[in-house]
Design an enzyme around this catalytic site. Structure first.
Site, mmCIF file in Angstrom:
data_model
loop_
_atom_site.group_PDB
_atom_site.id
_atom_site.type_symbol
_atom_site.label_atom_id
_atom_site.label_comp_id
_atom_site.label_asym_id
_atom_site.label_seq_id
_atom_site.Cartn_x
_atom_site.Cartn_y
_atom_site.Cartn_z
ATOM 1 C CG ASP A 42 36.465 35.023 34.919
ATOM 2 O OD1 ASP A 42 37.218 35.412 34.012
ATOM 3 O OD2 ASP A 42 36.841 34.811 36.090
HETATM 4 N N1 URA Z 1 38.656 38.674 38.409
HETATM 5 C C1 URA Z 1 38.238 37.408 38.180
HETATM 6 O O1 URA Z 1 38.790 36.452 38.719
HETATM 7 N N2 URA Z 1 37.212 37.223 37.330
HETATM 8 C C2 URA Z 1 36.538 38.233 36.741
HETATM 9 O O2 URA Z 1 35.580 38.003 35.998
HETATM 10 C C3 URA Z 1 36.977 39.545 36.999
HETATM 11 C C4 URA Z 1 38.047 39.729 37.840
#
Ligand code: URA
Length: 234
Positions: free
Chosen positions: A102
């Protein structure tokens, strides 16, 4: 491979700049000045540009310390992308991201132009472990850890998550854990903790299978993987 393709794949020169370089007699094959851009090369042929050896660059494998605020995408109109950080690499836009993060997540991001290797890392069938350092709004309870470890049903999913490994780090009064999962569902870590009534306030990926984020890399920095790191994904 054609001479012009080798040079444009392996250096910062485009295909048309490569042709100009050949015309300007800057390219030699086995020590002899090249005259044809379309010359077919064999494995044993050695090529130089301005006297510097040109070796085929593919396949390539990198680890990037992804900073917060950059998107795990090849192009994005509004934000800097992970690929922008590898702009110094020839043909950097041909690299693919193996397992996205993310925008606010930091840590280990792998990039490659080896499609099979990427598939081994990311396909659910290969069950590649990923370890995240997770900072939480509320202390994790023993009950929540047990639910994550046995599998938890996420909103909108039909099946429970695969069993995870939860290690409370002993820092931040049970508000920091190392979580290892072998799946990569959308926002998986955040959704797993949300399902226990908690909230992720910081997320950092430390490890993917046998590859650990190099502590020498500051956020935004990257390096090629070592042969051992590449070979650890099989
Ligand atoms: N899980 C998440 O919620 N976000 C990420 O960036 C990676 C794994």
């Amino acid at each position: 491979m054609r001479l012009d393709r080798l040079i444009s794949n392996s250096t910062a020169l485009s295909r048309s700049e490569t042709r100009l370089a050949i015309r300007a007699q800057r390219v030699r094959v086995n020590g002899i000045t090249a005259t044809s851009a379309s010359m077919a090369l064999g494995d044993a042929d050695s090529v130089t540009l301005d006297g510097q050896p040109v070796a085929p660059v593919r396949p390539r494998y990198f680890m990037l310390h992804k900073p917060a605020g950059c998107v795990s995408a090849t192009v994005d109109a509004a934000h800097p992308t992970a690929l922008d950080l590898l702009r110094g690499e020839p043909r950097h836009t041909e690299l693919q991201i193996a397992g996205r993060l993310d925008m606010d997540t930091t840590g280990l991001l792998l990039l490659t132009d080896d499609g099979e290797w990427n598939h081994r890392l990311t396909s659910p069938a290969h069950r590649c472990d990923k370890t995240y350092r997770v900072r939480l709004r509320d202390p994790i309870t023993a009950g929540a850890a047990a639910r994550l470890e046995s599998g938890i049903l996420l909103r909108g999913e039909k099946r429970e998550t695969r069993p995870a490994v939860v290690e409370v780090t002993g820092r931040e009064c049970r508000r920091e854990v190392l979580l290892t999962i072998s799946e990569g569902k959308y926002h998986q870590v955040k959704r797993m903790f949300a399902a226990t009534g908690n909230l992720v306030v910081g997320l950092h990926r430390e490890q993917i299978s046998g590859i650990t984020l190099d502590p020498a890399l500051a956020p935004g920095e990257y390096r090629p993987l070592t042969p051992a790191e590449v070979g650890s994904i099989s």
